[in-house]
Design a protein around this motif. Structure first.
Motif, PDB file in Angstrom:
ATOM      1  N   PHE A   1       0.831  -1.197   0.000  1.00  0.00           N
ATOM      2  CA  PHE A   1       0.000   0.000   0.000  1.00  0.00           C
ATOM      3  C   PHE A   1       0.872   1.257   0.000  1.00  0.00           C
ATOM      4  N   SER A   2       0.257   2.385  -0.412  1.00  0.00           N
ATOM      5  CA  SER A   2       0.929   3.683  -0.386  1.00  0.00           C
ATOM      6  C   SER A   2      -0.025   4.698   0.227  1.00  0.00           C
ATOM      7  N   ILE A   3       0.160   4.961   1.516  1.00  0.00           N
ATOM      8  CA  ILE A   3      -0.772   5.844   2.212  1.00  0.00           C
ATOM      9  C   ILE A   3      -0.608   7.296   1.779  1.00  0.00           C
ATOM     10  N   LYS A   4       0.576   7.665   1.304  1.00  0.00           N
ATOM     11  CA  LYS A   4       0.795   9.052   0.898  1.00  0.00           C
ATOM     12  C   LYS A   4       0.036   9.407  -0.373  1.00  0.00           C
ATOM     13  N   ASP A   5      -0.449   8.394  -1.095  1.00  0.00           N
ATOM     14  CA  ASP A   5      -1.141   8.652  -2.349  1.00  0.00           C
ATOM     15  C   ASP A   5      -2.655   8.511  -2.237  1.00  0.00           C
ATOM     16  N   ILE A   6      -3.184   8.441  -1.010  1.00  0.00           N
ATOM     17  CA  ILE A   6      -4.626   8.174  -0.872  1.00  0.00           C
ATOM     18  C   ILE A   6      -5.477   9.334  -1.363  1.00  0.00           C
TER      19      ILE A   6
ATOM     20  N   MET B   1      -0.696   2.033  -4.550  1.00  0.00           N
ATOM     21  CA  MET B   1       0.233   0.955  -4.255  1.00  0.00           C
ATOM     22  C   MET B   1       1.658   1.396  -4.522  1.00  0.00           C
ATOM     23  N   GLY B   2       2.611   0.611  -3.965  1.00  0.00           N
ATOM     24  CA  GLY B   2       4.004   0.777  -4.338  1.00  0.00           C
ATOM     25  C   GLY B   2       4.955   1.159  -3.236  1.00  0.00           C
ATOM     26  N   ASP B   3       4.454   1.510  -2.021  1.00  0.00           N
ATOM     27  CA  ASP B   3       5.352   1.964  -0.956  1.00  0.00           C
ATOM     28  C   ASP B   3       5.637   0.887   0.087  1.00  0.00           C
ATOM     29  N   GLY B   4       5.163  -0.322  -0.123  1.00  0.00           N
ATOM     30  CA  GLY B   4       5.508  -1.426   0.763  1.00  0.00           C
ATOM     31  C   GLY B   4       4.789  -1.431   2.094  1.00  0.00           C
ATOM     32  N   GLN B   5       3.794  -0.575   2.285  1.00  0.00           N
ATOM     33  CA  GLN B   5       3.043  -0.557   3.538  1.00  0.00           C
ATOM     34  C   GLN B   5       1.934  -1.599   3.499  1.00  0.00           C
ATOM     35  N   LYS B   6       1.411  -1.935   4.660  1.00  0.00           N
ATOM     36  CA  LYS B   6       0.354  -2.939   4.749  1.00  0.00           C
ATOM     37  C   LYS B   6      -0.861  -2.325   5.427  1.00  0.00           C
ATOM     38  N   LEU B   7      -1.996  -2.523   4.804  1.00  0.00           N
ATOM     39  CA  LEU B   7      -3.264  -2.034   5.330  1.00  0.00           C
ATOM     40  C   LEU B   7      -4.267  -3.171   5.254  1.00  0.00           C
ATOM     41  N   ALA B   8      -4.939  -3.447   6.366  1.00  0.00           N
ATOM     42  CA  ALA B   8      -5.878  -4.568   6.393  1.00  0.00           C
ATOM     43  C   ALA B   8      -7.160  -4.145   7.090  1.00  0.00           C
ATOM     44  N   LEU B   9      -8.267  -4.554   6.507  1.00  0.00           N
ATOM     45  CA  LEU B   9      -9.596  -4.313   7.071  1.00  0.00           C
ATOM     46  C   LEU B   9     -10.334  -5.640   7.094  1.00  0.00           C
ATOM     47  N   ARG B  10     -11.079  -5.873   8.195  1.00  0.00           N
ATOM     48  CA  ARG B  10     -11.814  -7.133   8.276  1.00  0.00           C
ATOM     49  C   ARG B  10     -13.107  -6.914   9.048  1.00  0.00           C
ATOM     50  N   LEU B  11     -14.180  -7.414   8.478  1.00  0.00           N
ATOM     51  CA  LEU B  11     -15.483  -7.335   9.116  1.00  0.00           C
ATOM     52  C   LEU B  11     -16.105  -8.723   9.069  1.00  0.00           C
TER      53      LEU B  11
END
Length: 871
Positions: free
Chosen positions: A499-504, A515-525
């Motif tokens: 993930f790329s949080i700076k590009d949101i 995408m592209g910055d190597g971060q991880k974002l997860a959501l679960r319901l």
């Protein structure tokens, strides 16, 4: 009409013969060389009449006509042949031969005839008579499953429209026979029939019938050696890794004959002799004997020679390392039994890129262009004196370092993992480590990462380094629906692993997500009538972008409703809620080495109980707070592919600690416990005391897990694992909390997690069946897993496994016995697809009875489904 040339082609090799024939015709008389050609090539017939032009007279080419069964236009054939009107040429001569050669090399015609139809003065008129090669119309394959047809067509190129020649038929037969014999079908037979298609279509076409009779795979009844006096038949048979004789007891090794494995094993026999000092050993002959019971026997004659020992071993050309240092690395002494295989491995072990050998010692310190050659200088009296000749060359430095193949992942995410920098001294260890780090990211196909050496310059001492990667889908989606526990259960999970949080806030970045910055974002319901869970997590692997310090945070909320056994519905007035938040930092260490990671986290959970009386807790109303600090030390040096590691180890030891409130809160917990023991759960005072005990949870929790990966064959990997966990109390009067406990048994998965509990997998038994209802405070588990890959492609990695497991859960150390465990064994399969994560199924057999279920014999078989669990 006089026939000048009549050529009928039987195979593709005749193109060269036609060319040679044309040269012959241009050198001497037509009649003489017609006879010579007939002697050389029986499939080419050339006839000449006793004509006045038989000595190669010059003519002007007049009209050229085309006849025969062909779908090509007359002008196309004439133009392609090069026989243009008005051209001056010798008849006979090389022009005629070249025309035939061109037409034949087109691989479009079945036979070619050239006639002189008329001569008018010095003008010669020609006719080209030919017929098209038939095209393949339909192909029918008999003798193999339909699922194999597409592969056969692809391998043999028997596609509709292909020109059918005798050569095509012959090569197809040879290819399939060879293919099946390699697979162990020694008696395979292949027959090909062609049937002419008769219709109004001008193009010649045939239908082909491909009959395949593979027969049965041939098993090896016996392997017989002759000429061996030093090493026994049994010893030599053991050295043959892929060729085994029939043994009803053996399970893992096949007894079917595979020619490629057999040829490799003949080399293994020679290597076995060399490892025992017999450097002159060789295979004199080998043969296959067919037995009456459809088996074969292998007869192998060997020459052993005499045994040698190592004599003096001297190093020549070394200036970087001393003789003494290199001798210590070689670890071979004068008088040792000669072992050529071991000698080569100590100099350069090509099976291990990071092996401890002399070549790697040089290459890890910059000497990329070095070469090391062992040379025998004397073998008198069966004592071999060796010279290890070393050409060190110049130290090499990286000139340019680049990466290709990354379309989504930003360059800085890759370059921060690279251990090789421009201007840096070359190190093979750093190249190998870079490949591992890139594979561990999970953004690329670990099997496709390739370090490419470009522009090596030994004179300048420079090298360009290019890492080629192939990106895979790194995001996963979990969408499930099912019926269980008396109601529908729905799950939606999204995991973005690059993930790329700076590009949101950048509209153009949504393809479909930034995408592209190597971060991880997860959501679960997840929700049903009885519970609801929501969770969010985010991690940044390089906080600040300069150091490998991972920052992570997570937020979760769970709401559980009490089940009403009378109505079968959820009682929304009675609930248990958990809200939690965690912040963590993990830092890569440099000491003892940079495989170590130190992790720390602070977490808080709030437990709210509203008329939730189940017996799971000692109170049904109230709340509890869990503020804890977790510290962990781990070391992971597993090989490149995180889904299917083949070497290395991974261990973690963690401690989760709360504040020891009882040291300073001034509460007499001993008195409270004695008072509580005299009350029932319905007494109002009991709820007050329970709330006092668990207002702020007090505990410490220690856990260890270690796993090792060993490649015991080419792709076969052994993975032993050991685990231990302990939950304790600072103050025995407060006792061990009813939260944070271990629940052992089953697949290790749960639809939701209450009170910080940990579900520990132990296949072959039902979920959480090896712990008390309230969970255990101690557990240990031992596992031995054997893995074999079916495919490791980026689209889907699939491997099969077999396992042995044992473990148990305990409530205190008085009951703890690491040898009193529940045992199981079984088989399973894992499928990893980038979009869905890891999926799998296990069939486990529990060898021990479950007393809680009233069992007196083995528990038996259990089936476990694995979703999103990798370990």
């Amino acid at each position: 009409m006089k026939l000048l040339l009549n050529i009928k082609k039987e195979n593709d090799d005749l193109g060269k013969q036609v060319n040679n024939l044309a040269n012959i015709l241009s050198l001497t008389t037509f009649l003489k060389h017609t006879i010579a050609a007939l002697l050389l090539i029986s499939s080419i017939s050339i006839q000449a009449q006793d004509l006045p032009y038989s000595n190669g007279k010059k003519y002007i080419l007049g009209e050229v006509t085309v006849s025969g069964n062909t779908s090509f236009s007359e002008q196309t054939i004439i133009t392609y042949s090069g026989l243009s009107k008005g051209k001056e040429m010798s008849i006979p001569g090389e022009d005629i031969g070249n025309a035939i050669k061109k037409l034949w090399n087109s691989k479009l015609f079945n036979d070619i005839e050239i006639y002189i139809t008329k001569i008018e003065g010095n003008v010669a008129h020609l006719e080209i008579r030919l017929s098209d090669l038939p095209q393949l119309n339909e192909l029918k394959i008999n003798g193999v499953k339909k699922g194999k047809h597409e592969g056969i067509i692809k391998d043999t190129k028997l596609n509709k429209g292909v020109k059918v020649t005798e050569n095509l038929i012959t090569t197809t037969k040879n290819f399939l026979n060879k293919k099946y014999k390699k697979e162990g079908y020694l008696n395979s037979k292949v027959h090909i029939n062609t049937i002419e298609v008769k219709d109004s279509t001008p193009t010649a076409r045939v239908n082909m019938v491909l009959n395949i009779d593979k027969g049965e795979k041939v098993k090896i009844k016996d392997i017989v050696f002759s000429g061996n006096e030093i090493l026994s038949d049994k010893y030599l048979r053991r050295s043959m890794k892929g060729t085994k004789k029939i043994n009803r007891i053996r399970i893992l090794k096949r007894s079917k004959f595979i020619d490629s494995a057999y040829q490799a094993d003949l080399g293994h026999i020679v290597e076995t002799y060399k490892e025992n000092g017999y450097r002159d050993a060789r295979i004199l002959s080998d043969s296959i004997v067919y037995n009456d019971n459809k088996t074969i026997s292998l007869h192998i004659a060997v020459h052993e020679g005499t045994q040698y020992t190592f004599g003096d071993i001297t190093f020549i050309g070394n200036t970087v390392y001393s003789n003494e240092y290199l001798s210590r690395m070689l670890r071979i002494n004068k008088g040792d039994t000669y072992n050529g295989v071991l000698l080569q491995k100590r100099i350069e072990d090509k099976s291990k890129p990071d092996a401890f050998d002399i070549t790697n010692e040089y290459q890890n310190h910059g000497y990329l262009f070095s070469s090391i050659s062992p040379v025998e200088v004397s073998a008198a009296n069966n004592v071999i004196d060796m010279e290890i000749r070393i050409a060190e060359g110049k130290p090499a430095y990286f000139n340019d370092v680049s990466v290709v193949g990354n379309d989504k992942t930003n360059d800085h995410v890759i370059y921060r993992e690279i251990r090789t920098r421009p201007g840096q001294l070359y190190s093979k260890a750093n190249v190998v480590r870079t490949v591992r780090e890139l594979g561990q990211l999970g953004f690329f196909d670990a099997q496709e990462i390739s370090p490419n050496f470009n522009n090596p310059n030994p004179n300048e001492g420079t090298i360009d380094m290019e890492y080629s990667v192939k990106e895979t889908g790194s995001s996963q989606i979990e969408l499930q629906g099912g019926y269980g526990g008396g109601g529908f259960i729905g799950t939606l999970g999204l995991s973005f692993n690059n993930f790329s949080i700076k590009d949101i806030f950048k509209k153009d970045a949504y393809k479909p997500i930034p995408m592209g910055d190597g971060q991880k974002l997860a959501l679960r319901l997840q929700a049903s009538r009885f519970y609801q869970t929501y969770s969010f997590s985010f991690s940044e692997p390089w906080l600040g972008g300069k150091r490998p310090v991972q920052f992570s945070t997570s937020l979760s909320h769970t709401k559980q409703f009490l089940y009403n056994y009378q109505t079968g519905n959820a009682d929304k007035d009675k609930s248990f809620n958990i809200t939690g938040i965690t912040f963590g930092l993990a830092k890569r260490l440099q000491v003892p080495d940079d495989y170590f990671v130190l992790s720390q986290a602070i977490s808080f959970q709030r437990y709210d109980l509203n008329n939730y009386n189940t017996g799971l807790f000692t109170f049904g109303n109230g709340y509890a707070n869990n503020l804890s600090y977790t510290i962990g030390l781990g070391r992971n040096n597993t090989s490149v592919d995180p889904i299917y590691p083949t070497a290395g180890s991974n261990f973690n030891v963690t401690a989760k600690l709360s504040i020891p409130y009882s040291l300073f809160d001034g509460v007499d917990y001993k008195a409270l416990r004695e008072e509580r023991n005299g009350l029932t759960n319905t007494d109002a005072r009991s709820a007050v005391i329970d709330q006092q005990f668990y207002k702020w949870l007090e505990f410490y929790k220690v856990k260890f897990k270690g796993e090792w990966y060993t490649q015991i064959a080419k792709d076969l990997v052994l993975k032993p694992t050991t685990e231990f966990g302990f939950l304790g109390a600072y103050n025995n009067d407060r006792g061990v909390i009813p939260f944070e406990r271990y629940f052992l048994g089953g697949d290790g998965l749960g639809t939701y997690s209450l009170d910080g509990r940990e579900a520990i997998a132990l296949r072959g038994y039902p979920n959480q069946s090896l712990s008390d209802n309230d969970g255990g405070t101690i557990y240990n588990k031992f596992s031995l897993e054997l893995r074999y890959p079916i495919t490791l492609k980026a689209s889907a990695k699939i491997y099969a496994l077999g396992f042995l497991e044992g473990g148990a859960s305990y409530n205190n150390f008085r009951d703890y016995n690491p040898f009193d465990i529940k045992r199981s064994a079984g088989l399973g399969i894992r499928i990893f697809m980038p979009a869905f994560g890891l999926l799998g199924i296990d069939f486990g057999y529990g060898f021990d009875p479950l007393e809680t279920l009233g069992e007196t014999t083995s528990h038996g078989w259990e089936t476990h489904f694995i979703i999103g669990q990798q370990f």
